[in-house]
Design a protein around this motif. Structure first.
Motif, mmCIF file in Angstrom:
data_model
loop_
_atom_site.group_PDB
_atom_site.id
_atom_site.type_symbol
_atom_site.label_atom_id
_atom_site.label_comp_id
_atom_site.label_asym_id
_atom_site.label_seq_id
_atom_site.Cartn_x
_atom_site.Cartn_y
_atom_site.Cartn_z
ATOM 1 N N ARG A 179 -2.335 8.592 -13.501
ATOM 2 C CA ARG A 179 -2.510 8.244 -12.082
ATOM 3 C C ARG A 179 -3.896 8.544 -11.538
ATOM 4 N N VAL A 180 -4.467 9.680 -11.908
ATOM 5 C CA VAL A 180 -5.780 10.050 -11.389
ATOM 6 C C VAL A 180 -6.844 9.110 -11.933
ATOM 7 N N LEU A 181 -6.814 8.853 -13.218
ATOM 8 C CA LEU A 181 -7.788 7.958 -13.841
ATOM 9 C C LEU A 181 -7.635 6.529 -13.330
ATOM 10 N N ILE A 182 -6.400 6.080 -13.152
ATOM 11 C CA ILE A 182 -6.142 4.735 -12.610
ATOM 12 C C ILE A 182 -6.718 4.615 -11.205
ATOM 13 N N ALA A 183 -6.470 5.619 -10.365
ATOM 14 C CA ALA A 183 -6.979 5.607 -8.991
ATOM 15 C C ALA A 183 -8.502 5.652 -8.970
ATOM 16 N N LEU A 184 -9.082 6.471 -9.835
ATOM 17 C CA LEU A 184 -10.539 6.586 -9.908
ATOM 18 C C LEU A 184 -11.162 5.255 -10.308
ATOM 19 N N LYS A 185 -10.619 4.630 -11.350
ATOM 20 C CA LYS A 185 -11.146 3.337 -11.801
ATOM 21 C C LYS A 185 -11.009 2.277 -10.703
ATOM 22 N N GLN A 186 -9.879 2.277 -10.018
ATOM 23 C CA GLN A 186 -9.659 1.313 -8.939
ATOM 24 C C GLN A 186 -10.672 1.521 -7.812
ATOM 25 N N ALA A 187 -10.913 2.768 -7.460
ATOM 26 C CA ALA A 187 -11.876 3.063 -6.395
ATOM 27 C C ALA A 187 -13.286 2.631 -6.804
ATOM 28 N N ILE A 188 -13.655 2.907 -8.041
ATOM 29 C CA ILE A 188 -14.994 2.548 -8.518
ATOM 30 C C ILE A 188 -15.155 1.034 -8.590
ATOM 31 N N GLU A 189 -14.117 0.329 -9.010
ATOM 32 C CA GLU A 189 -14.174 -1.134 -9.075
ATOM 33 C C GLU A 189 -14.376 -1.763 -7.697
ATOM 34 N N ARG A 190 -13.971 -1.071 -6.654
ATOM 35 C CA ARG A 190 -14.120 -1.586 -5.290
ATOM 36 C C ARG A 190 -15.530 -1.391 -4.718
ATOM 37 N N THR B 5 -14.691 4.578 -0.718
ATOM 38 C CA THR B 5 -13.732 3.716 -1.387
ATOM 39 C C THR B 5 -12.507 4.538 -1.765
ATOM 40 N N THR B 6 -11.390 3.873 -1.959
ATOM 41 C CA THR B 6 -10.158 4.563 -2.328
ATOM 42 C C THR B 6 -9.469 3.830 -3.465
ATOM 43 N N GLY B 7 -8.613 4.543 -4.150
ATOM 44 C CA GLY B 7 -7.797 3.952 -5.199
ATOM 45 C C GLY B 7 -6.466 4.664 -5.261
ATOM 46 N N LYS B 8 -5.485 4.000 -5.817
ATOM 47 C CA LYS B 8 -4.148 4.587 -5.966
ATOM 48 C C LYS B 8 -3.691 4.433 -7.403
ATOM 49 N N GLY B 9 -3.013 5.449 -7.893
ATOM 50 C CA GLY B 9 -2.498 5.391 -9.252
ATOM 51 C C GLY B 9 -1.140 6.039 -9.362
ATOM 52 N N ARG B 10 -0.386 5.591 -10.332
ATOM 53 C CA ARG B 10 0.946 6.158 -10.602
ATOM 54 C C ARG B 10 1.081 6.403 -12.084
ATOM 55 N N GLY B 11 1.996 7.281 -12.427
ATOM 56 C CA GLY B 11 2.283 7.540 -13.832
ATOM 57 C C GLY B 11 1.425 8.648 -14.408
ATOM 58 N N SER B 12 1.454 8.749 -15.720
ATOM 59 C CA SER B 12 0.774 9.851 -16.395
ATOM 60 C C SER B 12 -0.750 9.782 -16.284
#
Length: 130
Positions: free
Chosen positions: A82-93, A73-80
Protein backbone atom coordinates in the motif's frame (compact mmCIF):
# COMPACT_ATOMS: atom_id res chain seq x y z
CA UNK A 1 -30.97 15.68 31.19
CA UNK A 2 -29.85 15.21 27.59
CA UNK A 3 -27.16 12.65 26.86
CA UNK A 4 -24.42 14.30 24.77
CA UNK A 5 -24.03 13.06 21.24
CA UNK A 6 -20.40 11.88 21.36
CA UNK A 7 -19.98 11.72 17.59
CA UNK A 8 -21.14 15.30 17.06
CA UNK A 9 -19.26 16.48 20.13
CA UNK A 10 -16.06 14.92 18.78
CA UNK A 11 -16.70 16.20 15.26
CA UNK A 12 -17.39 19.73 16.50
CA UNK A 13 -14.21 19.69 18.61
CA UNK A 14 -12.19 18.26 15.71
CA UNK A 15 -13.50 20.91 13.33
CA UNK A 16 -12.79 23.67 15.85
CA UNK A 17 -9.21 22.44 16.25
CA UNK A 18 -8.78 22.30 12.47
CA UNK A 19 -9.94 25.90 12.17
CA UNK A 20 -7.61 27.08 14.95
CA UNK A 21 -4.59 25.18 13.64
CA UNK A 22 -5.37 26.14 10.05
CA UNK A 23 -5.55 29.77 11.11
CA UNK A 24 -2.23 29.46 12.94
CA UNK A 25 -0.58 27.92 9.88
CA UNK A 26 -1.87 30.78 7.73
CA UNK A 27 -0.45 33.26 10.25
CA UNK A 28 2.92 31.48 10.31
CA UNK A 29 3.32 30.93 6.57
CA UNK A 30 2.81 33.67 4.01
CA UNK A 31 1.51 31.47 1.21
CA UNK A 32 2.05 34.34 -1.26
CA UNK A 33 5.82 33.77 -0.86
CA UNK A 34 5.50 30.30 -2.40
CA UNK A 35 4.33 29.09 -5.79
CA UNK A 36 2.40 25.93 -4.98
CA UNK A 37 1.10 23.53 -7.60
CA UNK A 38 -1.53 21.42 -5.87
CA UNK A 39 -3.83 21.69 -2.88
CA UNK A 40 -2.49 23.79 0.02
CA UNK A 41 -5.08 22.12 2.26
CA UNK A 42 -3.16 18.84 1.86
CA UNK A 43 -0.10 20.60 3.33
CA UNK A 44 -2.17 21.89 6.24
CA UNK A 45 -3.50 18.36 6.92
CA UNK A 46 0.08 17.13 7.39
CA UNK A 47 0.78 19.77 10.04
CA UNK A 48 -2.55 19.17 11.82
CA UNK A 49 -2.02 15.40 12.02
CA UNK A 50 -0.36 13.80 15.01
CA UNK A 51 1.26 10.43 14.63
CA UNK A 52 4.55 8.65 15.08
CA UNK A 53 6.57 11.39 13.39
CA UNK A 54 4.99 14.83 13.19
CA UNK A 55 5.71 17.40 10.50
CA UNK A 56 5.59 20.97 11.74
CA UNK A 57 5.48 24.40 10.14
CA UNK A 58 9.27 24.74 10.51
CA UNK A 59 9.71 21.53 8.51
CA UNK A 60 7.52 22.95 5.74
CA UNK A 61 9.36 26.26 5.64
CA UNK A 62 12.74 24.48 5.47
CA UNK A 63 11.53 22.27 2.63
CA UNK A 64 9.50 24.68 0.50
CA UNK A 65 11.17 26.96 -2.01
CA UNK A 66 10.42 30.63 -2.49
CA UNK A 67 12.09 30.60 -5.92
CA UNK A 68 10.86 27.34 -7.47
CA UNK A 69 7.48 25.65 -7.73
CA UNK A 70 6.40 23.49 -4.80
CA UNK A 71 4.38 20.45 -5.80
CA UNK A 72 1.66 18.84 -3.70
CA UNK A 73 0.41 15.43 -4.73
CA UNK A 74 -1.33 12.48 -3.12
CA UNK A 75 -1.69 8.77 -3.73
CA UNK A 76 -3.67 5.91 -2.24
CA UNK A 77 -2.72 2.29 -1.87
CA UNK A 78 -4.17 -0.91 -0.48
CA UNK A 79 -2.80 -4.31 0.34
CA UNK A 80 0.65 -5.46 1.33
CA UNK A 81 2.37 -2.88 -0.88
CA UNK A 82 0.00 0.00 0.00
CA UNK A 83 2.72 2.51 0.85
CA UNK A 84 4.71 1.87 -2.32
CA UNK A 85 1.54 1.90 -4.45
CA UNK A 86 0.48 5.24 -2.95
CA UNK A 87 3.98 6.69 -3.37
CA UNK A 88 4.17 5.64 -7.03
CA UNK A 89 0.69 7.03 -7.69
CA UNK A 90 1.59 10.36 -6.09
CA UNK A 91 4.84 10.62 -8.06
CA UNK A 92 3.08 9.76 -11.33
CA UNK A 93 0.75 12.72 -10.73
CA UNK A 94 3.66 15.17 -10.63
CA UNK A 95 4.14 17.41 -13.64
CA UNK A 96 7.93 17.09 -13.28
CA UNK A 97 10.32 14.17 -12.99
CA UNK A 98 11.29 13.02 -9.52
CA UNK A 99 14.99 13.59 -10.24
CA UNK A 100 14.23 17.30 -10.85
CA UNK A 101 12.99 17.73 -7.28
CA UNK A 102 15.48 18.79 -4.60
CA UNK A 103 13.49 18.26 -1.39
CA UNK A 104 10.54 16.07 -0.48
CA UNK A 105 8.19 15.73 2.45
CA UNK A 106 6.43 12.38 2.48
CA UNK A 107 3.48 11.90 4.77
CA UNK A 108 2.00 8.42 5.16
CA UNK A 109 -1.52 7.92 6.49
CA UNK A 110 -2.36 4.39 7.59
CA UNK A 111 -5.17 2.75 9.49
CA UNK A 112 -4.74 2.40 13.24
CA UNK A 113 -5.82 -1.22 12.95
CA UNK A 114 -3.09 -1.88 10.38
CA UNK A 115 -0.03 0.17 11.38
CA UNK A 116 2.85 0.80 9.06
CA UNK A 117 5.55 -1.85 8.92
CA UNK A 118 9.29 -1.27 8.76
CA UNK A 119 9.35 -3.24 5.49
CA UNK A 120 6.98 -0.63 4.00
CA UNK A 121 9.29 2.19 5.09
CA UNK A 122 12.30 0.33 3.67
CA UNK A 123 10.44 -0.14 0.35
CA UNK A 124 9.76 3.58 0.18
CA UNK A 125 13.39 4.47 0.97
CA UNK A 126 14.59 1.96 -1.63
CA UNK A 127 12.24 3.49 -4.20
CA UNK A 128 13.91 6.86 -3.67
CA UNK A 129 17.26 5.17 -4.26
CA UNK A 130 18.82 5.40 -0.82
Amino acid sequence: MKVPDKLNEYTDTEEALKMIISSDIDNMINWNDYHISGDIEEIKKIVRAHGIINVGVDDLICTMSTTNTNYVTTGKGRGSKRVLIALKQAIERLSVKLQDIEKVIVNVWVSECRPILMSEIKGMVKYFGF
